[in-house]
Structures are given as C-alpha cells and as structure tokens.
Design an enzyme around this catalytic site. Structure first.
Site, short mmCIF file in Angstrom:
data_model
loop_
_atom_site.label_atom_id
_atom_site.label_comp_id
_atom_site.label_asym_id
_atom_site.label_seq_id
_atom_site.Cartn_x
_atom_site.Cartn_y
_atom_site.Cartn_z
N GLN A 11 -3.64 11.78 -2.36
CA GLN A 11 -3.40 10.67 -4.02
C GLN A 11 -4.62 9.97 -4.54
O GLN A 11 -4.90 10.62 -5.54
CB GLN A 11 -1.86 9.82 -3.37
CG GLN A 11 -1.25 10.32 -3.64
CD GLN A 11 0.24 9.58 -3.40
OE1 GLN A 11 0.70 9.32 -4.15
NE2 GLN A 11 0.33 9.08 -2.13
N ILE A 37 -14.61 12.25 9.82
CA ILE A 37 -15.41 11.00 9.69
C ILE A 37 -15.58 9.68 11.14
O ILE A 37 -16.16 8.81 11.33
CB ILE A 37 -14.90 10.63 9.16
CG1 ILE A 37 -13.36 9.90 9.42
CG2 ILE A 37 -14.67 10.74 7.40
CD1 ILE A 37 -12.81 9.03 7.74
N THR A 101 -5.58 -2.99 3.07
CA THR A 101 -3.76 -2.44 2.59
C THR A 101 -3.23 -3.55 2.69
O THR A 101 -3.97 -4.63 3.84
CB THR A 101 -3.18 -1.51 3.22
OG1 THR A 101 -1.50 -1.29 3.36
CG2 THR A 101 -3.08 -1.94 5.34
N TYR A 125 -0.52 0.08 12.84
CA TYR A 125 -1.60 1.03 11.51
C TYR A 125 -2.47 -0.89 10.47
O TYR A 125 -3.63 -0.53 10.70
CB TYR A 125 -0.52 1.34 10.50
CG TYR A 125 -1.39 1.63 9.37
CD1 TYR A 125 -2.04 2.39 9.25
CD2 TYR A 125 -1.03 0.53 7.48
CE1 TYR A 125 -2.96 2.53 7.68
CE2 TYR A 125 -0.84 0.64 6.67
CZ TYR A 125 -2.52 1.31 6.92
OH TYR A 125 -2.98 1.41 5.49
N TRP A 150 1.66 0.60 -1.74
CA TRP A 150 2.69 1.50 -2.65
C TRP A 150 2.16 1.99 -3.79
O TRP A 150 2.20 2.41 -5.05
CB TRP A 150 3.94 0.00 -3.42
CG TRP A 150 4.90 -0.34 -2.23
CD1 TRP A 150 3.97 -1.52 -0.68
CD2 TRP A 150 5.73 -1.25 -3.12
NE1 TRP A 150 4.68 -1.67 -0.83
CE2 TRP A 150 6.14 -1.99 -1.52
CE3 TRP A 150 6.60 -1.62 -3.33
CZ2 TRP A 150 7.07 -2.69 -1.46
CZ3 TRP A 150 8.00 -2.53 -3.47
CH2 TRP A 150 7.77 -2.89 -2.29
#
Length: 284
Positions: A11, A37, A101, A125, A150
């Site tokens: 996105q 990567i 994040t 994560y 989000w």
C-alpha cells in the site's frame, strides 16, 4: 532526486512511488520479486548500480500472527533486510528512511506514545521492527525512522476494504472496541515522507492521520460514509483472540513533526471520506 522505494507492491510503497513521479523525482519501486532484500550481496550490487540519493524502505514482513511461528523469515526480512539496505545506503552516501510501527510499544495506558518513549514490543513482529530501528540508528546517521499505524491505501488489502466486503453479506458485525489508534491514509503519508526525505531533519518520528478511534468506531465511520446499513457491536480484545497480542493503546504523538516544520496529516475522518470516494471511482 533519485529515490529507491522497497515494498512497491504494498500500500505505502506504491503511493510513495506515484507521489514521487508526480513531483518529478526519478523513482524506482521494487517488490520482493525484483529485489531479494534478505540477500546482502544482491542488495549491495543493486544499490551500488542504481546509486540513489535516498532509499525509502517500506518493505516488511507484516503478517503479525504468522510471525509468531515463522520467526526466521520474519527476522530475515525485517531485521537482516533492513540492515543490508541501510549499510548499502551508507556506502553510496544516500539518505535512508525506515518505516516502522506502533507495535514497537507495549500498548499500555491511554497516553499517546512520544518518540523518546522506550519501546517494549510484546510480539515477535514488533520485536523485529524494534531491532531494525536500532540497526538503522547504529549504521547510518542520515536516517529517518518513521513509525506508522493502521494504514489504508488503494493498492492492496486493508481494514477498510475488508469491512466493505463484509458489508455486502452482513448487516451486523462484531469489531474490537478497546484497541485505540489512528487510521492513516497512505496517500497522505506518502506526501509527508517525500517532504521529509528532502530535508536533513533526521531522527525518529511518528506519522499518522490526526485523531484517535477504536477499530469499532473506525468500522462505524466506514459504514456511515459509504451508506452501508451495518450495525457494529463493540467487543473486547479478549472476545477476539489472536495468535499475536495486539496493542490496546496505539496512540502516537505527532508533536515532533510540527516541531521540525512538517505539516500534520489531515484528520482521519476527512481522509477516510476522500479515500472512499477514490475507491468508488477506481472500482470498474
């Protein structure tokens, strides 16, 4: 300006490339099929040949629940991949922007986290994202670390599209109402990131749309704006168990953006309305 963008099939990466092209930058977006990567030699060779002025690293292993059991792959992508890219950026004297994040925090309390708060990830994560942050800070001084949350964009799947899909066959939905954060439009975010990369105001930033809501309130607004007659039942995190722990408090303070001369992103409801309109016109 020559900019290499990873995560082009996602996105945010997709929107960053589109925004950069509109601004007249020389943009190259790569997905995992274009650039592995996790292979240090390939990364070094690719970056050296392209010789960018900046790298915006949007690629990540983001399957939060799967990460708990697929730890090796998650680490390879989020930690090793970031390390190789940051090292390659330093070699060619390119600026480096790492997209992080809200999951680096433990999600406790109700006060928005500031950039100087000590991260304390509760899931695998989040742990990998925090480890990558530390690597970026130690490897390259010309770096930005931008924590987001989000996100929703036109390219790829997200919460908004999921809610709209479910609304086609359901008139009642149960959505978690005790996790609070900021829905963030990748169109707004991509514009900010390109503004930032042109400066030398390096450091850690939080970048989300203005305002806070729960997932359930987010869903309600999606249905209200799209005219879907769906009733949203607010449920607790305990009533919707997941493999990985979700932060209940994903509020992020964006004051540092303002302090460094960057324009705050629009209020999330306004941006959601624009997104839904764009989505409606995109659907053939």
């Amino acid at each position: 300006m020559k900019i290499l963008v990873t995560g082009f099939t996602g996105q945010l990466g997709f929107d960053v490339v589109q925004e950069g092209v509109e601004r007249g930058f020389e943009m190259v977006g790569v997905g995992s099929k274009d650039l592995d990567i996790t292979n240090e030699q390939i990364v070094n060779q690719y970056v050296k040949e392209f010789n960018p002025d900046a790298i915006i690293h949007c690629a990540a292993y983001t399957a939060v629940d799967k990460a708990e059991d697929d730890q090796e792959n998650c680490w390879n992508v989020n930690v090793n991949g970031t390390k190789y890219l940051a090292s390659a950026a330093k070699e060619v004297n390119a600026k480096f922007m790492y997209i992080s994040t809200d999951y680096v925090f433990d999600g406790t309390g109700e006060i928005p986290f500031v950039e100087t708060d000590e991260p304390n990830p509760v899931g695998y994560y989040g742990r990998t994202k925090f480890e990558a942050e530390k690597l970026v800070e130690s490897h390259i001084s010309q770096s930005f670390i931008v924590r987001i949350s989000w996100v929703f964009g036109l390219n790829g799947n997200n919460f908004v599209k999921t809610m709209l899909r479910l609304a086609e066959s359901r008139d009642v939905l149960s959505v978690v109402g005790d996790q609070v954060g900021s829905p963030t439009n990748t169109l707004d975010l991509s514009s900010l990131l390109l503004d930032m990369i042109q400066t030398d105001n390096y450091g850690i930033y939080h970048a989300t749309n203005e305002g806070f809501c729960s997932w359930a309130e987010f869903a309600q607004e999606i249905f209200r704006l799209s005219g879907k007659p769906v009733k949203v039942n607010f449920i607790s995190t305990e009533e919707y168990p997941t493999r990985a722990v979700r932060p209940e408090n994903s509020r992020l303070s964006k004051q540092k953006l303002v302090d460094n001369g960057f324009k705050p992103l629009p209020y999330w409801k306004e941006s959601l309305a624009q997104y839904l309109n764009a989505l409606k016109h995109e659907v053939k």
